[in-house]
Structures are given as structure tokens and as C-alpha cells.
Write a protein that holds these residues in place. Structure first.
Motif, short mmCIF file in Angstrom:
data_model
loop_
_atom_site.label_atom_id
_atom_site.label_comp_id
_atom_site.label_asym_id
_atom_site.label_seq_id
_atom_site.Cartn_x
_atom_site.Cartn_y
_atom_site.Cartn_z
N ARG A 107 0.65 -0.96 0.24
CA ARG A 107 -0.51 -0.11 -0.26
C ARG A 107 0.79 0.85 -0.01
NH1 ARG A 107 -4.54 1.62 4.61
NH2 ARG A 107 -4.78 3.19 3.48
N ASP A 108 0.43 2.37 -1.00
CA ASP A 108 1.84 3.27 -0.58
C ASP A 108 1.02 4.40 0.44
OD1 ASP A 108 1.82 2.55 -3.66
OD2 ASP A 108 1.25 4.38 -4.84
N LEU A 109 2.42 5.24 0.38
CA LEU A 109 1.94 6.19 1.21
C LEU A 109 0.98 7.77 0.74
CD1 LEU A 109 5.89 6.37 1.81
CD2 LEU A 109 3.61 5.59 3.40
N GLY A 110 0.68 8.14 1.54
CA GLY A 110 0.21 9.21 1.32
C GLY A 110 -1.55 9.11 2.33
N MET A 111 -1.80 10.47 2.48
CA MET A 111 -2.82 10.97 3.21
C MET A 111 -3.87 10.97 3.16
SD MET A 111 -1.39 12.76 4.94
CE MET A 111 -2.17 14.15 6.36
N LEU A 112 -5.05 10.72 1.99
CA LEU A 112 -6.50 9.45 1.24
C LEU A 112 -6.51 8.40 2.14
CD1 LEU A 112 -8.34 10.55 0.39
CD2 LEU A 112 -7.88 9.58 -2.00
N GLY A 113 -7.54 8.28 3.17
CA GLY A 113 -7.74 7.26 3.57
C GLY A 113 -6.65 7.02 4.56
N GLY A 114 -5.44 7.56 5.45
CA GLY A 114 -4.15 6.56 5.61
C GLY A 114 -4.48 6.84 7.02
N GLY A 115 -5.25 7.09 7.53
CA GLY A 115 -6.06 6.60 8.84
C GLY A 115 -6.95 5.26 9.32
N CYS A 116 -6.82 4.78 8.15
CA CYS A 116 -7.99 3.36 8.09
C CYS A 116 -6.45 2.17 6.70
CB CYS A 116 -8.60 4.50 6.86
SG CYS A 116 -10.01 5.45 7.57
N TYR A 117 -7.47 1.18 8.06
CA TYR A 117 -7.00 0.14 6.89
C TYR A 117 -7.61 -0.46 5.35
CZ TYR A 117 -4.02 -0.86 11.22
OH TYR A 117 -3.78 -0.95 12.43
N VAL A 118 -7.43 -1.11 4.66
CA VAL A 118 -7.78 -1.86 3.42
C VAL A 118 -7.92 -3.14 3.66
CG1 VAL A 118 -7.60 -1.71 1.70
CG2 VAL A 118 -7.31 0.77 2.44
#
Length: 141
Positions: free
Chosen positions: A51-62
Motif C-alpha cells: 500500500r502506497d504512502l499518502g494522506m487519503l485514507g491514511g488513518g484507515c485499513y484497507v
């Protein structure tokens, strides 16, 4: 002033897109979030998902899905490896249903049909972009 007002929203949107992590900054998904396909089987291949780094959805697991079964819960900058039987597998991502915050309330489903040969290793990235949201994509060898 007008220039700032025109450029600022573009910079904000660009800041929401993800980017690949340097290999030395990628960590393995902890064992308690690896839920399936961890044992080698006869005639298996390996799927590696980062999983990439980035702010969008950063606090969530996928949720990483293999054959529509939750195989892992992956956070930003993490990598998971899955031992899967040879054949065509359905690799996808979805909402982490174990998350009881707002992250678990949305809708997300992206899938790829992945032909797997015995002994073969394939790499994939989970990306997030401001315009299109989350996606899973193959990484060129």
C-alpha cells in the motif's frame, strides 16, 4: 492573491494522491492482520501487495481480498504476501468491515483477475488518488 487562490486547491488535491514507499520504509503487515493464504501449498504462486504512502485514507485499513475472501487488513506503507493456488485468482480491495469508524462505513470494491503459475511471484500496489479513490494495480517487473 488570485494566483494563490487558483493554485492552492490544485496543490491540496495533488497532496491527496499516494506515492510508492521506498523499499526500506515498507513494513510487513503484522501477523494479527494477516488473515488467510499464509501457508505454502503445492503448486502455489505468491501475490505481494504493497500500500502506497499518502494522506487519503491514511488513518484507515484497507481489506485485501483473495478470491473475495478477506486475506489481510493493510495500512499505509505496509506489505503483505499471500501463497495462493495456481490458476486464476481474484485479487481485490474492499472496505475493512472490522473498522467501526467512518472508514468502515463507505463503499469500496476493486478487483483484478490474476493468472497465477506455480512458483511465480507477482507484485501489486494499492494506490489512492483524490479523483478516483482507491485502486489496486499490477507493478511492472
Amino acid at each position: 492573491m488570485r494566483l494563490i487562490c487558483a493554485v492552492l486547491p490544485l496543490l491540496a488535491l495533488a497532496g491527496c494522491s499516494s506515492f510508492p514507499a521506498d523499499p526500506e520504509h515498507v513494513s510487513q503487515v503484522p501477523g494479527e492482520r494477516l488473515l488467510a493464504y499464509q501457508q505454502a501449498v503445492a503448486d502455489s504462486g505468491e501475490l505481494v501487495v504493497e500500500r502506497d504512502l499518502g494522506m487519503l485514507g491514511g488513518g484507515c485499513y484497507v481489506a485485501v481480498l483473495v478470491d473475495r475472501k478477506v486475506a489481510a487488513r493493510i495500512g499505509i506503507g505496509e506489505r503483505a504476501r499471500f501463497q495462493v493456488p495456481a490458476g486464476t485468482r481474484v485479487l481485490g480491495i474492499g472496505i475493512d468491515e472490522q473498522d467501526d469508524t467512518l472508514c468502515g462505513k463507505g463503499r469500496l470494491r476493486r478487483e483484478l483477475a490474476v493468472p497465477v503459475s506455480p512458483g511465480q511471484r507477482q507484485h501489486f500496489r494499492i494506490v489512492s488518488e483524490a479523483k478516483s479513490g482507491f485502486d489496486i494495480r499490477p507493478v511492472a517487473p
